[in-house]
Design a protein around this motif. Sequence first.
Motif, PDB file in Angstrom:
ATOM      1  N   THR A 240       0.816  -1.212   0.000  1.00  0.00           N
ATOM      2  CA  THR A 240       0.000   0.000   0.000  1.00  0.00           C
ATOM      3  C   THR A 240       0.849   1.260   0.000  1.00  0.00           C
ATOM      4  OG1 THR A 240      -1.853  -1.094   1.113  1.00  0.00           O
ATOM      5  CG2 THR A 240      -1.687   1.303   1.342  1.00  0.00           C
ATOM      6  N   PHE A 241       1.878   1.284   0.834  1.00  0.00           N
ATOM      7  CA  PHE A 241       2.678   2.508   0.986  1.00  0.00           C
ATOM      8  C   PHE A 241       3.894   2.573   0.064  1.00  0.00           C
ATOM      9  CE2 PHE A 241       0.389   2.357   5.052  1.00  0.00           C
ATOM     10  CZ  PHE A 241      -0.037   3.667   5.144  1.00  0.00           C
ATOM     11  N   SER A 242       4.129   1.516  -0.690  1.00  0.00           N
ATOM     12  CA  SER A 242       5.315   1.518  -1.550  1.00  0.00           C
ATOM     13  C   SER A 242       4.992   1.583  -3.037  1.00  0.00           C
ATOM     14  CB  SER A 242       6.173   0.271  -1.273  1.00  0.00           C
ATOM     15  OG  SER A 242       5.444  -0.913  -1.525  1.00  0.00           O
ATOM     16  N   VAL A 243       3.801   1.192  -3.425  1.00  0.00           N
ATOM     17  CA  VAL A 243       3.436   1.188  -4.840  1.00  0.00           C
ATOM     18  C   VAL A 243       2.692   2.489  -5.166  1.00  0.00           C
ATOM     19  CG1 VAL A 243       2.108   0.042  -6.646  1.00  0.00           C
ATOM     20  CG2 VAL A 243       3.312  -1.323  -4.914  1.00  0.00           C
ATOM     21  N   PRO A 244       3.174   3.270  -6.112  1.00  0.00           N
ATOM     22  CA  PRO A 244       2.489   4.517  -6.478  1.00  0.00           C
ATOM     23  C   PRO A 244       1.083   4.236  -7.038  1.00  0.00           C
ATOM     24  CG  PRO A 244       4.720   4.449  -7.365  1.00  0.00           C
ATOM     25  CD  PRO A 244       4.424   3.078  -6.872  1.00  0.00           C
ATOM     26  N   GLY A 245       0.191   5.152  -6.764  1.00  0.00           N
ATOM     27  CA  GLY A 245      -1.152   5.060  -7.315  1.00  0.00           C
ATOM     28  C   GLY A 245      -2.150   4.344  -6.424  1.00  0.00           C
ATOM     29  N   ILE A 246      -1.691   3.703  -5.344  1.00  0.00           N
ATOM     30  CA  ILE A 246      -2.613   3.024  -4.420  1.00  0.00           C
ATOM     31  C   ILE A 246      -3.092   4.030  -3.369  1.00  0.00           C
ATOM     32  CG2 ILE A 246      -2.799   1.255  -2.640  1.00  0.00           C
ATOM     33  CD1 ILE A 246      -0.955  -0.495  -4.205  1.00  0.00           C
ATOM     34  N   ASP A 247      -4.367   4.064  -3.140  1.00  0.00           N
ATOM     35  CA  ASP A 247      -4.944   5.011  -2.187  1.00  0.00           C
ATOM     36  C   ASP A 247      -4.799   4.452  -0.769  1.00  0.00           C
ATOM     37  OD1 ASP A 247      -6.325   6.903  -0.805  1.00  0.00           O
ATOM     38  OD2 ASP A 247      -8.145   6.810  -2.026  1.00  0.00           O
ATOM     39  N   TRP A 248      -3.730   4.821  -0.086  1.00  0.00           N
ATOM     40  CA  TRP A 248      -3.477   4.321   1.264  1.00  0.00           C
ATOM     41  C   TRP A 248      -4.551   4.771   2.253  1.00  0.00           C
ATOM     42  CZ3 TRP A 248      -3.048   7.797   5.180  1.00  0.00           C
ATOM     43  CH2 TRP A 248      -2.721   9.116   4.849  1.00  0.00           C
ATOM     44  N   ARG A 249      -5.168   5.915   1.962  1.00  0.00           N
ATOM     45  CA  ARG A 249      -6.187   6.443   2.886  1.00  0.00           C
ATOM     46  C   ARG A 249      -7.392   5.515   2.949  1.00  0.00           C
ATOM     47  NH1 ARG A 249      -4.034  10.794  -0.507  1.00  0.00           N
ATOM     48  NH2 ARG A 249      -5.272   9.685  -2.060  1.00  0.00           N
ATOM     49  N   ALA A 250      -7.819   4.992   1.811  1.00  0.00           N
ATOM     50  CA  ALA A 250      -8.947   4.054   1.795  1.00  0.00           C
ATOM     51  C   ALA A 250      -8.585   2.771   2.529  1.00  0.00           C
ATOM     52  CB  ALA A 250      -9.353   3.752   0.356  1.00  0.00           C
ATOM     53  N   HIS A 251      -7.348   2.296   2.360  1.00  0.00           N
ATOM     54  CA  HIS A 251      -6.929   1.076   3.033  1.00  0.00           C
ATOM     55  C   HIS A 251      -6.901   1.259   4.542  1.00  0.00           C
ATOM     56  CE1 HIS A 251      -4.724  -0.718  -0.736  1.00  0.00           C
ATOM     57  NE2 HIS A 251      -5.945  -0.283  -1.003  1.00  0.00           N
ATOM     58  N   VAL A 252      -6.314   2.359   4.994  1.00  0.00           N
ATOM     59  CA  VAL A 252      -6.200   2.597   6.433  1.00  0.00           C
ATOM     60  C   VAL A 252      -7.578   2.836   7.061  1.00  0.00           C
ATOM     61  CG1 VAL A 252      -5.303   4.195   8.181  1.00  0.00           C
ATOM     62  CG2 VAL A 252      -3.836   3.455   6.286  1.00  0.00           C
ATOM     63  N   GLY A 253      -8.405   3.622   6.393  1.00  0.00           N
ATOM     64  CA  GLY A 253      -9.746   3.874   6.927  1.00  0.00           C
ATOM     65  C   GLY A 253     -10.557   2.606   7.060  1.00  0.00           C
ATOM     66  N   GLY A 254     -10.521   1.753   6.027  1.00  0.00           N
ATOM     67  CA  GLY A 254     -11.253   0.496   6.100  1.00  0.00           C
ATOM     68  C   GLY A 254     -10.699  -0.425   7.165  1.00  0.00           C
ATOM     69  N   LEU A 255      -9.371  -0.492   7.274  1.00  0.00           N
ATOM     70  CA  LEU A 255      -8.733  -1.367   8.254  1.00  0.00           C
ATOM     71  C   LEU A 255      -9.112  -0.976   9.678  1.00  0.00           C
ATOM     72  CD1 LEU A 255      -6.647  -3.536   9.069  1.00  0.00           C
ATOM     73  CD2 LEU A 255      -4.880  -1.756   8.909  1.00  0.00           C
ATOM     74  N   VAL A 256      -8.998   0.296  10.010  1.00  0.00           N
ATOM     75  CA  VAL A 256      -9.251   0.744  11.385  1.00  0.00           C
ATOM     76  C   VAL A 256     -10.716   0.562  11.769  1.00  0.00           C
ATOM     77  CG1 VAL A 256      -9.244   2.748  12.920  1.00  0.00           C
ATOM     78  CG2 VAL A 256      -7.309   2.344  11.381  1.00  0.00           C
ATOM     79  N   VAL A 257     -11.615   1.040  10.926  1.00  0.00           N
ATOM     80  CA  VAL A 257     -13.040   0.934  11.256  1.00  0.00           C
ATOM     81  C   VAL A 257     -13.502  -0.521  11.214  1.00  0.00           C
ATOM     82  CG1 VAL A 257     -15.371   1.557  10.492  1.00  0.00           C
ATOM     83  CG2 VAL A 257     -13.569   3.279  10.555  1.00  0.00           C
ATOM     84  N   GLY A 258     -12.987  -1.306  10.285  1.00  0.00           N
ATOM     85  CA  GLY A 258     -13.349  -2.718  10.239  1.00  0.00           C
ATOM     86  C   GLY A 258     -12.912  -3.456  11.490  1.00  0.00           C
ATOM     87  N   ALA A 259     -11.683  -3.188  11.949  1.00  0.00           N
ATOM     88  CA  ALA A 259     -11.189  -3.853  13.157  1.00  0.00           C
ATOM     89  C   ALA A 259     -11.990  -3.420  14.382  1.00  0.00           C
ATOM     90  CB  ALA A 259      -9.711  -3.550  13.346  1.00  0.00           C
ATOM     91  N   LEU A 260     -12.251  -2.123  14.520  1.00  0.00           N
ATOM     92  CA  LEU A 260     -13.002  -1.643  15.683  1.00  0.00           C
ATOM     93  C   LEU A 260     -14.443  -2.162  15.667  1.00  0.00           C
ATOM     94  CD1 LEU A 260     -11.733   2.055  15.926  1.00  0.00           C
ATOM     95  CD2 LEU A 260     -11.075   0.091  17.339  1.00  0.00           C
ATOM     96  N   THR A 261     -15.056  -2.223  14.510  1.00  0.00           N
ATOM     97  CA  THR A 261     -16.402  -2.777  14.411  1.00  0.00           C
ATOM     98  C   THR A 261     -16.405  -4.249  14.791  1.00  0.00           C
ATOM     99  OG1 THR A 261     -16.950  -1.222  12.633  1.00  0.00           O
ATOM    100  CG2 THR A 261     -18.369  -3.141  12.878  1.00  0.00           C
ATOM    101  N   ALA A 262     -15.396  -4.980  14.352  1.00  0.00           N
ATOM    102  CA  ALA A 262     -15.301  -6.394  14.695  1.00  0.00           C
ATOM    103  C   ALA A 262     -15.143  -6.596  16.199  1.00  0.00           C
ATOM    104  CB  ALA A 262     -14.136  -7.038  13.952  1.00  0.00           C
ATOM    105  N   VAL A 263     -14.418  -5.704  16.862  1.00  0.00           N
ATOM    106  CA  VAL A 263     -14.275  -5.803  18.317  1.00  0.00           C
ATOM    107  C   VAL A 263     -15.637  -5.718  18.986  1.00  0.00           C
ATOM    108  CG1 VAL A 263     -13.395  -4.624  20.369  1.00  0.00           C
ATOM    109  CG2 VAL A 263     -11.914  -4.939  18.387  1.00  0.00           C
ATOM    110  N   GLY A 264     -16.458  -4.751  18.570  1.00  0.00           N
ATOM    111  CA  GLY A 264     -17.790  -4.630  19.144  1.00  0.00           C
ATOM    112  C   GLY A 264     -18.680  -5.810  18.835  1.00  0.00           C
ATOM    113  N   LEU A 265     -18.548  -6.389  17.644  1.00  0.00           N
ATOM    114  CA  LEU A 265     -19.386  -7.525  17.254  1.00  0.00           C
ATOM    115  C   LEU A 265     -18.964  -8.816  17.950  1.00  0.00           C
ATOM    116  CD1 LEU A 265     -19.707  -6.934  13.391  1.00  0.00           C
ATOM    117  CD2 LEU A 265     -21.392  -6.414  15.160  1.00  0.00           C
ATOM    118  N   MET A 266     -17.667  -9.005  18.128  1.00  0.00           N
ATOM    119  CA  MET A 266     -17.161 -10.287  18.619  1.00  0.00           C
ATOM    120  C   MET A 266     -16.934 -10.333  20.126  1.00  0.00           C
ATOM    121  SD  MET A 266     -14.446 -11.162  15.577  1.00  0.00           S
ATOM    122  CE  MET A 266     -14.929 -11.084  13.853  1.00  0.00           C
ATOM    123  N   PHE A 267     -16.755  -9.181  20.754  1.00  0.00           N
ATOM    124  CA  PHE A 267     -16.518  -9.157  22.192  1.00  0.00           C
ATOM    125  C   PHE A 267     -17.745  -8.688  22.968  1.00  0.00           C
ATOM    126  CE2 PHE A 267     -12.195  -9.323  20.649  1.00  0.00           C
ATOM    127  CZ  PHE A 267     -11.516 -10.037  21.618  1.00  0.00           C
TER     128      PHE A 267
END
Length: 301
Positions: A240-267
Amino acid sequence: MLPDEPRPSADGVQASTPEAVPPGCYRHPQTPTGISCTRCGRPVCPSCMVPASVGFQCPECVSGAHSETRRPTTRFGGTLTADGALVTKVLIGINLAVFVLAAYVFSPWLAQDWMLYSAGRAIQGGPGGVADGPSQWYRLLTATFLHVQVWHVGLNMLALWWTGQVLEAVLGRARFLGLYLLSGLAGSALAFLVAGNLMSSLGASGAVFGLFGATLVLQIRTRSPIGPVMALLVFNLIVTFSVPGIDWRAHVGGLVVGALTAVGLMFAPRERRGPVQALTMAGALAVVLAMVLIGMARYGA
């Protein structure tokens, strides 16, 4: 003669005591029966009695017991279904169908209309795209289903299949779909928040990274080895951070919110699982909306 002793009749024959008549069935009063429901005690005739482990039960008690039977659920509260990966298959089908339409049928206007595009008020002709207002916010979602290159859609769908079928099986269809969509929206919202003055982006990567984060949470929750998931996640972050043209912001936003949502769903505690999971989803959606509104304040009219 004692008071309770039967008196002889006039012709000298002793009178007999009348025999007790069995009660009638509660559904068929004209049918006498000596059998009662072992749960409620109501008399039941042969046509109404239902064999039970001990004695017989009436139809109402049997139907009530069936309605009280707890439906089997997935590990985290979803409805157990025969096909535990149906939503994953449908999402892959939608992504592939949109890819064909955008790349070969309605090219290039479908990609232009559906991509995550934004031009702020500082840009000549702006604001445009998402920054132009709520009528353009649909791009935050449509961009997560849009691909125009074979390798792009192929890698994303492969990752969706690997992670999606496992998460859907443990979360259930509705919770998994909510996790996927919220992760994709969060990726789009963070991209708009950070670079909404002038940007364009597309792809399901934000949603897929949300599934990566949720898979890591699942491994932690079930006390399973996290090494393979961490290796996959770290590799994708390096790309994500080494290949030009990849939108790192979309990756990071999805990763953080997905992980936090999973915490609420699974715990979520079992006794309050439904409300906690609903509040988790609502909270994730509120975070997405907050990022969009802050972005509008920065770039909108």
